[in-house]
Write a protein that holds these residues in place. Structure first.
Motif, PDB file in Angstrom:
ATOM      1  N   VAL A   1      46.019  -7.399 -15.798  1.00  0.00           N
ATOM      2  CA  VAL A   1      45.098  -6.836 -16.574  1.00  0.00           C
ATOM      3  C   VAL A   1      45.049  -6.358 -17.498  1.00  0.00           C
ATOM      4  O   VAL A   1      46.329  -5.011 -17.402  1.00  0.00           O
ATOM      5  N   GLY A   2      44.627  -6.411 -18.616  1.00  0.00           N
ATOM      6  CA  GLY A   2      45.115  -5.476 -19.890  1.00  0.00           C
ATOM      7  C   GLY A   2      43.721  -4.812 -20.092  1.00  0.00           C
ATOM      8  O   GLY A   2      43.203  -4.762 -20.967  1.00  0.00           O
ATOM      9  N   GLU A   3      42.959  -3.995 -18.909  1.00  0.00           N
ATOM     10  CA  GLU A   3      41.345  -2.742 -19.428  1.00  0.00           C
ATOM     11  C   GLU A   3      42.362  -1.546 -18.824  1.00  0.00           C
ATOM     12  O   GLU A   3      42.873  -1.336 -17.337  1.00  0.00           O
TER      13      GLU A   3
ATOM     14  N   SER B   1      30.973  -8.188 -30.909  1.00  0.00           N
ATOM     15  CA  SER B   1      30.830  -7.732 -29.883  1.00  0.00           C
ATOM     16  C   SER B   1      32.692  -8.358 -29.262  1.00  0.00           C
ATOM     17  O   SER B   1      32.503  -9.110 -28.715  1.00  0.00           O
ATOM     18  N   GLY B   2      33.198  -6.792 -29.473  1.00  0.00           N
ATOM     19  CA  GLY B   2      34.584  -6.965 -29.640  1.00  0.00           C
ATOM     20  C   GLY B   2      35.221  -6.932 -30.217  1.00  0.00           C
ATOM     21  O   GLY B   2      35.113  -8.106 -31.532  1.00  0.00           O
ATOM     22  N   GLY B   3      36.336  -6.797 -29.960  1.00  0.00           N
ATOM     23  CA  GLY B   3      37.441  -6.402 -31.177  1.00  0.00           C
ATOM     24  C   GLY B   3      37.598  -8.279 -31.079  1.00  0.00           C
ATOM     25  O   GLY B   3      37.973  -8.373 -32.357  1.00  0.00           O
ATOM     26  N   LYS B   4      37.643  -8.747 -30.273  1.00  0.00           N
ATOM     27  CA  LYS B   4      37.560 -10.312 -30.164  1.00  0.00           C
ATOM     28  C   LYS B   4      37.539 -11.052 -31.330  1.00  0.00           C
ATOM     29  O   LYS B   4      37.417 -12.016 -31.927  1.00  0.00           O
ATOM     30  N   GLN B   5      35.863 -10.806 -30.981  1.00  0.00           N
ATOM     31  CA  GLN B   5      34.744 -11.884 -32.442  1.00  0.00           C
ATOM     32  C   GLN B   5      35.621 -10.992 -33.767  1.00  0.00           C
ATOM     33  O   GLN B   5      35.439 -11.783 -34.371  1.00  0.00           O
TER      34      GLN B   5
ATOM     35  N   TYR C   1      53.863 -11.658 -29.497  1.00  0.00           N
ATOM     36  CA  TYR C   1      52.442 -11.448 -29.746  1.00  0.00           C
ATOM     37  C   TYR C   1      51.270 -11.256 -29.018  1.00  0.00           C
ATOM     38  O   TYR C   1      51.817 -12.381 -27.477  1.00  0.00           O
ATOM     39  N   TRP C   2      50.298 -10.974 -28.685  1.00  0.00           N
ATOM     40  CA  TRP C   2      48.955 -10.981 -27.698  1.00  0.00           C
ATOM     41  C   TRP C   2      48.179 -12.523 -28.453  1.00  0.00           C
ATOM     42  O   TRP C   2      48.004 -13.330 -29.211  1.00  0.00           O
ATOM     43  N   VAL C   3      48.327 -13.721 -26.874  1.00  0.00           N
ATOM     44  CA  VAL C   3      47.999 -14.241 -26.836  1.00  0.00           C
ATOM     45  C   VAL C   3      47.188 -14.973 -27.908  1.00  0.00           C
ATOM     46  O   VAL C   3      46.666 -15.675 -28.305  1.00  0.00           O
ATOM     47  N   SER C   4      45.328 -14.359 -27.704  1.00  0.00           N
ATOM     48  CA  SER C   4      44.789 -14.803 -28.773  1.00  0.00           C
ATOM     49  C   SER C   4      44.834 -15.554 -29.887  1.00  0.00           C
ATOM     50  O   SER C   4      44.297 -16.351 -30.810  1.00  0.00           O
ATOM     51  N   TYR C   5      46.061 -14.728 -30.746  1.00  0.00           N
ATOM     52  CA  TYR C   5      46.248 -14.795 -32.489  1.00  0.00           C
ATOM     53  C   TYR C   5      46.213 -16.176 -32.596  1.00  0.00           C
ATOM     54  O   TYR C   5      45.707 -16.703 -33.664  1.00  0.00           O
ATOM     55  N   PRO C   6      47.636 -16.667 -32.232  1.00  0.00           N
ATOM     56  CA  PRO C   6      48.021 -18.039 -32.683  1.00  0.00           C
ATOM     57  C   PRO C   6      46.425 -19.002 -32.329  1.00  0.00           C
ATOM     58  O   PRO C   6      46.271 -20.092 -32.877  1.00  0.00           O
TER      59      PRO C   6
ATOM     60  N   GLU D   1      44.291  -2.965 -34.133  1.00  0.00           N
ATOM     61  CA  GLU D   1      44.727  -1.159 -34.184  1.00  0.00           C
ATOM     62  C   GLU D   1      43.923  -0.717 -32.766  1.00  0.00           C
ATOM     63  O   GLU D   1      43.767   0.258 -32.896  1.00  0.00           O
ATOM     64  N   MET D   2      43.334  -2.107 -31.807  1.00  0.00           N
ATOM     65  CA  MET D   2      42.663  -1.570 -30.496  1.00  0.00           C
ATOM     66  C   MET D   2      43.419  -0.329 -29.810  1.00  0.00           C
ATOM     67  O   MET D   2      42.600   0.935 -29.492  1.00  0.00           O
ATOM     68  N   TYR D   3      44.676  -0.149 -29.607  1.00  0.00           N
ATOM     69  CA  TYR D   3      45.465   0.328 -28.499  1.00  0.00           C
ATOM     70  C   TYR D   3      45.550   1.955 -29.644  1.00  0.00           C
ATOM     71  O   TYR D   3      46.879   2.348 -29.297  1.00  0.00           O
ATOM     72  N   GLU D   4      45.136   2.215 -30.976  1.00  0.00           N
ATOM     73  CA  GLU D   4      45.714   3.579 -31.968  1.00  0.00           C
ATOM     74  C   GLU D   4      45.873   4.665 -31.146  1.00  0.00           C
ATOM     75  O   GLU D   4      46.484   5.620 -31.583  1.00  0.00           O
TER      76      GLU D   4
ATOM     77  N   SER E   1      36.969  -0.454 -27.085  1.00  0.00           N
ATOM     78  CA  SER E   1      37.583  -1.008 -25.666  1.00  0.00           C
ATOM     79  C   SER E   1      38.236  -0.309 -24.385  1.00  0.00           C
ATOM     80  O   SER E   1      38.141   0.515 -23.838  1.00  0.00           O
ATOM     81  N   LYS E   2      39.844  -0.101 -25.132  1.00  0.00           N
ATOM     82  CA  LYS E   2      40.817   0.459 -25.150  1.00  0.00           C
ATOM     83  C   LYS E   2      40.760   2.198 -25.327  1.00  0.00           C
ATOM     84  O   LYS E   2      41.846   2.493 -24.612  1.00  0.00           O
ATOM     85  N   ALA E   3      40.540   2.478 -26.173  1.00  0.00           N
ATOM     86  CA  ALA E   3      40.502   3.674 -26.371  1.00  0.00           C
ATOM     87  C   ALA E   3      39.356   4.447 -25.248  1.00  0.00           C
ATOM     88  O   ALA E   3      39.697   6.118 -24.974  1.00  0.00           O
TER      89      ALA E   3
ATOM     90  N   TRP F   1      31.625  -3.482 -22.487  1.00  0.00           N
ATOM     91  CA  TRP F   1      30.551  -2.994 -23.278  1.00  0.00           C
ATOM     92  C   TRP F   1      30.748  -3.731 -24.712  1.00  0.00           C
ATOM     93  O   TRP F   1      29.391  -4.540 -25.226  1.00  0.00           O
ATOM     94  N   ARG F   2      31.218  -4.251 -24.829  1.00  0.00           N
ATOM     95  CA  ARG F   2      31.947  -5.326 -25.850  1.00  0.00           C
ATOM     96  C   ARG F   2      31.109  -4.992 -27.273  1.00  0.00           C
ATOM     97  O   ARG F   2      30.706  -5.632 -27.717  1.00  0.00           O
ATOM     98  N   ILE F   3      31.990  -4.144 -27.592  1.00  0.00           N
ATOM     99  CA  ILE F   3      31.798  -3.163 -29.268  1.00  0.00           C
ATOM    100  C   ILE F   3      33.556  -3.302 -29.208  1.00  0.00           C
ATOM    101  O   ILE F   3      34.261  -3.010 -29.184  1.00  0.00           O
ATOM    102  N   GLY F   4      33.241  -4.152 -30.573  1.00  0.00           N
ATOM    103  CA  GLY F   4      34.531  -3.962 -31.924  1.00  0.00           C
ATOM    104  C   GLY F   4      34.119  -3.637 -33.401  1.00  0.00           C
ATOM    105  O   GLY F   4      33.220  -3.659 -33.457  1.00  0.00           O
TER     106      GLY F   4
ATOM    107  N   PHE G   1      49.336   0.076 -22.913  1.00  0.00           N
ATOM    108  CA  PHE G   1      49.688   0.148 -21.835  1.00  0.00           C
ATOM    109  C   PHE G   1      50.813  -1.009 -21.101  1.00  0.00           C
ATOM    110  O   PHE G   1      50.298  -1.020 -20.345  1.00  0.00           O
ATOM    111  N   TYR G   2      51.722  -1.427 -21.386  1.00  0.00           N
ATOM    112  CA  TYR G   2      52.233  -2.089 -20.833  1.00  0.00           C
ATOM    113  C   TYR G   2      53.546  -2.276 -20.983  1.00  0.00           C
ATOM    114  O   TYR G   2      54.130  -1.953 -22.522  1.00  0.00           O
ATOM    115  N   VAL G   3      54.480  -3.352 -20.626  1.00  0.00           N
ATOM    116  CA  VAL G   3      56.164  -3.080 -20.526  1.00  0.00           C
ATOM    117  C   VAL G   3      56.206  -4.153 -20.293  1.00  0.00           C
ATOM    118  O   VAL G   3      55.927  -5.364 -19.697  1.00  0.00           O
TER     119      VAL G   3
END
Ligand SMILES: Cc1ncc(COP(=O)(O)O)c(C=O)c1O
Length: 387
Positions: free
Chosen positions: A41-43, A101-105, A127-132, A207-210, A236-238, A244-247, A324-326
């Motif tokens: 999970v990524g949250e 609506s989220g960093g994604k949008q 990379y994060w899968v969504s970029y490409p 900079e979602m994980y800043e 989301s992450k901070a 809540w979907r806020i970016g 929070f990933y290895v």
């Protein structure tokens, strides 16, 4: 598919995710009553802070439940503008800020607003899968810039510049990064800013994980090349607010206006209630700072345990500086990371994400946004594969 519902070229161009196989298998095992631990999970596992939830409830009670301006309520854009200045040393006026609506949008709107078919977009790998996928949906071409586990996945600005062609238009940065946890140093960021300036490139920095940095210093690249940079961030992450979907994004006025125009014809504003919640997170300096410090310390301890444990099992795992990933090298289990992930799931009952879709062959990603006891149990289970 037959009949009138032929899928569009765009829909068909989406790459089927190779992680789906592992995720479906994990669900199937759970349905059969098998106790599977998910490390995919990524949250954050923490609850949203109380002062944020209280602000949302107050917003509901006082009827703040209607459409808002497409780019967000003015109070929130002012708070974001102040946050950019206070925490990042960036100067974005409130009308150079947009709420999504989220960093994604925010990322999606940015790519649609800025990319033309055939434009090349440089993306450090893994990379994060969504970029490409998002870049390709905008008709542009993702170009991977490899980084290595030996360097802790640090970006090499010269390797980046070597991939700049006349079609290059944009660099996408994510520091601290998903999936590597790498934090690009100030020197690297300054050099990347120089690349952008020399070649007239846009920098989109996610900079979602800043706030989730451990032994490194997080710096916003917008400080070095403000006129080239669009800065993306979110709640989301901070603040443990994934649902809540806020970016949000800060950038040049014209780009933000184009992103707003796109959003006005798609989703309109982000949820009104969520915007008031995010306002409390961004304004609640003391309570928010306490929450971030608590979460950061917890993640640091978990990171230390999981990194030491995986290395001790003979699965080489660099120590990430943030997020929070290895990323663990799974050659000892199987040289094909998909097969390794399958064995970790079937035989150790732990769900991990194979690096295939991240541009990280031979590795799997584990999220340590979970408690220490679970992490210890995961290490024990994976250990049974290796003895
Ligand atoms: C690097 C990165 N950027 C953006 C996002 C998306 O954030 P949000 O949930 O706010 O859309 C994620 C979520 O996993 C992420 O890992």
């Amino acid at each position: 598919m037959s009949g009138p519902f032929l899928l569009s070229d765009r829909a068909l161009s989406l790459k089927p995710s190779s992680t789906v196989a592992v995720t479906s298998r994990a669900l199937e095992l759970r349905r059969q009553g098998v106790d599977v631990i998910s490390m995919s999970v990524g949250e954050p596992d923490f609850d949203t802070p109380a002062h944020v939830k209280a602000a949302a409830m107050a917003a509901i009670e006082s009827g703040k439940t209607k459409y808002t301006a497409v780019n967000g309520i003015p109070e929130l854009r002012e708070a974001i503008s102040a946050k950019f200045s206070r925490e990042n040393g960036l100067s974005y006026a409130p009308d150079c800020v947009t709420v999504t609506s989220g960093g994604k949008q925010a990322l999606f709107n940015a790519f649609l607003a800025l990319l033309n078919p055939g434009d090349e977009v440089l993306i450090p790998a893994p990379y994060w899968v969504s970029y490409p996928e998002m870049v390709a949906l905008a008709g542009a071409v993702p170009v991977a810039v490899p980084t290595t586990p030996e360097s802790g996945f640090q970006l090499d600005p010269q390797a980046l510049e070597a991939r700049v062609t006349p079609r290059a238009r944009m660099i996408v940065l994510n520091s601290p990064g998903n999936p590597t946890g790498a934090v690009f140093t100030p020197e690297v960021l300054e050099a990347v800013a120089g690349v952008a300036q020399r070649h007239g490139l846009i920098i989109v920095t996610d900079e979602m994980y800043e706030h989730l940095v451990y032994d490194a210093r997080q710096v916003s690249i917008g400080r070095y090349a403000p006129e080239h940079t669009l800065t993306i961030n979110g709640a989301s992450k901070a603040y443990a607010m994934t649902g809540w979907r806020i970016g949000y994004a800060g950038g040049p006025r014209g780009v933000i206006a184009a992103m707003n125009a796109l959003q006005s014809q798609s989703t309109s504003n982000a949820s009104s209630v969520s915007q008031y919640a995010a306002l409390a997170a961004l304004e609640g300096h003391e309570a928010t700072a306490r929450f971030i410090a608590m979460a950061r310390e917890a993640y640091r301890e978990r990171r230390d345990v999981i990194v030491a444990g995986l290395n001790a099992l003979g699965l080489p795992t660099p120590t990430p500086q943030g997020a929070f990933y290895v990323m663990a090298n799974t050659d000892r289990i199987h040289t094909d990371e998909l097969e390794a992930a399958r064995r970790i799931l079937d035989d150790a009952r732990v769900a991990v994400v194979p690096g295939t879709d991240f541009g990280a062959p031979g590795q799997v990603r584990l999220s340590y946004a979970t408690d220490l006891n679970t992490i210890r149990e995961v290490l024990r289970r994976i250990g049974t594969l290796l003895t």
